[in-house]
Design a protein around this motif. Structure first.
Motif, PDB file in Angstrom:
ATOM      1  N   MET A 188       0.882  -1.312  -0.023  1.00 20.23           N
ATOM      2  CA  MET A 188       0.087  -0.006  -0.044  1.00 20.23           C
ATOM      3  C   MET A 188       0.912   1.273  -0.185  1.00 20.23           C
ATOM      4  N   GLN A 200       2.868   6.575  13.741  1.00 15.44           N
ATOM      5  CA  GLN A 200       2.384   5.138  14.045  1.00 15.44           C
ATOM      6  C   GLN A 200       0.869   5.199  13.916  1.00 15.44           C
ATOM      7  N   VAL A 238       0.843   7.123   9.530  1.00 16.42           N
ATOM      8  CA  VAL A 238       1.383   6.555   8.322  1.00 16.42           C
ATOM      9  C   VAL A 238       0.248   5.394   7.812  1.00 16.42           C
ATOM     10  N   PRO A 239      -0.101   4.689   8.857  1.00 10.39           N
ATOM     11  CA  PRO A 239      -1.433   3.775   8.416  1.00 10.39           C
ATOM     12  C   PRO A 239      -2.356   4.311   8.006  1.00 10.39           C
ATOM     13  N   LYS A 271      -1.696   5.369   4.411  1.00 12.93           N
ATOM     14  CA  LYS A 271      -1.634   4.031   3.576  1.00 12.93           C
ATOM     15  C   LYS A 271      -3.136   3.713   3.137  1.00 12.93           C
ATOM     16  N   ILE A 326       7.102  -2.658  19.634  1.00  6.92           N
ATOM     17  CA  ILE A 326       8.134  -2.277  18.368  1.00  6.92           C
ATOM     18  C   ILE A 326       7.059  -0.869  18.182  1.00  6.92           C
ATOM     19  N   LEU A 329       7.763   7.018  -0.264  1.00  7.73           N
ATOM     20  CA  LEU A 329       8.185   5.724  -0.148  1.00  7.73           C
ATOM     21  C   LEU A 329       8.594   5.348   1.156  1.00  7.73           C
ATOM     22  N   LEU A 330       7.756   4.126   1.416  1.00  5.73           N
ATOM     23  CA  LEU A 330       8.182   3.513   2.617  1.00  5.73           C
ATOM     24  C   LEU A 330       9.530   2.854   2.701  1.00  5.73           C
ATOM     25  N   HIS A 351      10.019  -0.528   1.560  1.00  2.00           N
ATOM     26  CA  HIS A 351      10.180  -0.718   0.324  1.00  2.00           C
ATOM     27  C   HIS A 351      11.414  -0.260  -0.308  1.00  2.00           C
ATOM     28  N   CYS A 384       1.715  -7.399   7.037  1.00  2.00           N
ATOM     29  CA  CYS A 384       0.173  -6.902   6.859  1.00  2.00           C
ATOM     30  C   CYS A 384       0.240  -5.569   6.412  1.00  2.00           C
ATOM     31  N   ASP A 385       1.466  -4.693   6.304  1.00  2.00           N
ATOM     32  CA  ASP A 385       1.453  -3.477   5.685  1.00  2.00           C
ATOM     33  C   ASP A 385       0.684  -2.416   6.565  1.00  2.00           C
ATOM     34  N   THR A 386       0.163  -2.945   7.908  1.00  2.00           N
ATOM     35  CA  THR A 386      -0.823  -1.851   8.617  1.00  2.00           C
ATOM     36  C   THR A 386      -0.100  -1.949   9.955  1.00  2.00           C
ATOM     37  N   SER A 387       1.006  -2.297  10.208  1.00  2.00           N
ATOM     38  CA  SER A 387       1.860  -2.150  11.200  1.00  2.00           C
ATOM     39  C   SER A 387       1.310  -2.950  12.597  1.00  2.00           C
ATOM     40  N   ASN A 388       0.960  -4.204  12.094  1.00  2.00           N
ATOM     41  CA  ASN A 388       0.420  -5.086  13.089  1.00  2.00           C
ATOM     42  C   ASN A 388       1.205  -6.298  13.284  1.00  2.00           C
ATOM     43  N   THR A 406      10.239  -5.623  10.823  1.00  2.00           N
ATOM     44  CA  THR A 406      11.066  -5.057  11.980  1.00  2.00           C
ATOM     45  C   THR A 406      12.565  -4.815  11.526  1.00  2.00           C
ATOM     46  N   LYS A 455       8.782  -0.643  12.929  1.00  2.00           N
ATOM     47  CA  LYS A 455       8.252  -1.360  11.896  1.00  2.00           C
ATOM     48  C   LYS A 455       8.600  -0.715  10.689  1.00  2.00           C
ATOM     49  N   CYS A 512       7.488  -0.609   7.622  1.00  2.00           N
ATOM     50  CA  CYS A 512       6.294  -0.132   6.859  1.00  2.00           C
ATOM     51  C   CYS A 512       5.839   0.909   7.445  1.00  2.00           C
ATOM     52  N   THR A 513       6.039   1.364   8.462  1.00  2.00           N
ATOM     53  CA  THR A 513       5.422   2.406   8.968  1.00  2.00           C
ATOM     54  C   THR A 513       6.278   3.655   9.277  1.00  2.00           C
ATOM     55  N   MET A 514       7.441   3.955   8.257  1.00  2.00           N
ATOM     56  CA  MET A 514       8.082   5.099   8.536  1.00  2.00           C
ATOM     57  C   MET A 514       8.624   5.291   6.887  1.00  2.00           C
ATOM     58  N   PHE A 515       8.877   6.583   6.606  1.00  2.00           N
ATOM     59  CA  PHE A 515       9.023   6.892   5.192  1.00  2.00           C
ATOM     60  C   PHE A 515      10.675   6.772   5.216  1.00  2.00           C
TER      61      PHE A 515
END
Lengths: 291, 175
Positions: A1, A35, A38-39, A42, A106, B38-39, B42, B57-61, B66, B75, B77-80
């Motif tokens: 995403m 946190q 960003v989601p 997305k 995390i 861009l994450l 990625h 998950c792409d949603t920080s779950n 990590t 995580k 996927c939750t930082m640029f």
């Protein structure tokens, strides 16, 4: 995403950040821990034209206790910083109890206390602690600073009282006038899930009597609920089985839960009164032991 | 240097500048051009071809992505990626040396700490951060530290054993 496109700025000072927000005219958003933001980007729940990343502004990452006893949490203080803080462990039991329950370990290294309060998620933990503690947010804008009480800060789900050109730079917990007690209990289906229900309690006692009380509820309404009627019922006397039971009933009545996949409304009310009485019983036992 | 904005379908819109950032990945400085959205996950996987970092998950779950950011687990996927400018990132590729596995990798092998392996890189990076701050964790502390990392195969039992194994080995080698 992928998030939608945005311009990215990483100012080195608050003044620069505020002028970027002002120039953005409401289309710029502050990025701190990211946190939640960003989601949301997305999932395309938010699409700001500009992100103003405040992570490179020095002097915002702190938690400190001033000589008067007030506690100050800077905009870049991460959840984990509070979890590991000796100042919090020693002086602020409500925050200390909630810190290890926020999100997961995390996420806690990155997400911030102040950012979480600003995000104003009805299921967010920190808004409840701030309301229970009668704290305030320090907002800085082009015309200087102003204090916004936590109870007025959240104006609705995901909405706060900041103007578009203001940054929440600090959360302040006022100096206590008595002995400090508190707790936070949260029911979640698993680590990292949103709260099914949670209860924040902050009490001050003097001479065995409660002189100030704050109670706030997470996840049982369209916003964080200030259970002030339940809290006020405790002020002026010592904690007794009767007063604790009564506060539990009043807090359950203040909750506005909806039945969903996390549980029925009546179950959530039951959790609220159970958690509140549990926290108050713990406080009552610890004050008896101390006396 | 690799340009990463072409990974996203269209070229950047007018007025969206591509940023040049330099970050240190596993001890090596890397300079890349990235679009702000861009994450970091990625950038690592597609731009730097470090595909050990997984996106689940792409949603920080789930915690599969990590990595260590200045030594702290995050995580990715939750930082640029732009936010990593001037910072240090450690990925699972940075664990082993040419000649030997990291004790955590050995531990996962010895104790059968994986089945499908999808969560493993994230588990190991979360465990690395734990062992650096707490070389002698209890089972409970390990379970707490990896509670932001999901595994759908093992039931966690052997992951916990693997981390205990690694902790013991690392304590032994530092004595």
């Amino acid at each position: 995403m992928y998030p939608p496109r945005f311009n990215y700025e990483s100012p080195k000072s608050l003044a620069e950040a505020i002028s970027l927000l002002t120039a953005g005219g409401g289309e710029a958003k502050v990025l701190a821990g990211g946190q939640s933001l960003v989601p949301m980007l997305k999932l395309r729940f938010a699409s700001p034209e500009m992100l103003v990343d405040i992570n490179n502004i020095p002097g915002l990452n702190y938690v400190r206790r001033d000589a008067d006893g007030s506690i100050h949490i800077g905009a870049l203080c991460r959840h984990e910083d509070l979890e590991k803080s000796e100042v919090i462990a020693e002086h602020q039991p409500t925050i200390a109890a909630a810190a290890p329950l926020v999100a997961d370990p995390i996420v806690r290294t990155r997400g911030t206390f102040v950012g979480s309060v600003c995000h104003a998620d009805p299921q967010g933990d920190w808004s409840a602690t701030m309301i229970a503690l009668d704290g305030h947010i320090v907002a800085q804008g082009p015309n200087g600073k102003r204090n916004i009480p936590a109870r007025d800060f959240v104006t609705g789900p995901f909405q706060n009282a900041l103007a578009f050109d203001e940054i929440a730079i600090e959360a302040v917990i006022p100096a206590p006038k008595g002995d400090v007690h508190g707790g936070y209990l949260k029911l979640e289906r698993r680590v990292g899930d949103f709260a099914t229900a949670a209860v924040a309690v902050a009490l001050e006692t003097s001479g065995g009597k409660v002189i100030r009380a704050g109670i706030a509820l997470t996840g049982v309404g369209g916003r964080t609920i200030n259970a002030n009627v339940a809290a006020d019922s405790l002020v002026g006397s010592a904690l007794t089985i009767e007063s604790i039971t009564r506060a539990g009933e009043l807090a359950a009545a203040a909750a506005e839960p909806r039945s969903d996949h996390r549980g029925s409304a009546s179950y959530k009310r039951h959790i609220v009164s159970t958690f509140l009485t549990r926290i108050l019983n713990n406080i009552s036992e610890s004050t008896v032991k101390a006396a | 240097m690799s340009s990463l904005y072409e990974e996203i379908s269209a070229p950047p819109a007018a007025g969206v500048p591509v940023r040049r950032v330099t970050l240190n990945v596993n001890g090596q400085d890397r300079t890349v051009d990235v679009e702000p959205r861009l994450l970091l996950a990625h950038l690592l996987r597609q731009g730097l071809k470090l595909t050990g970092t997984h996106t689940g998950c792409d949603t920080s779950n789930c915690g599969a992505c990590t990595v260590l950011f200045d030594g702290r687990p995050i995580k990715s996927c939750t930082m640029f990626a732009v936010q990593a400018d001037g910072h240090e990132v450690q990925t699972v590729e940075g664990l082993a040396t040419q000649s030997s596995l990291h004790p955590l990798q050995e531990g996962f092998k010895e104790e059968h700490g994986l089945q499908c392996g999808f969560c493993t890189p994230g588990m190991m990076m979360a465990a690395k951060a734990l062992l650096e701050s707490n070389p002698n964790p209890t089972e409970d502390e390990i379970r707490w530290a990896i509670s932001g990392n999901l595994c759908r195969c093992t039931g966690y039992q052997n992951i916990v054993k693997a981390i205990l194994w690694a902790a013991e080995k690392m304590r032994g080698s530092s004595n």
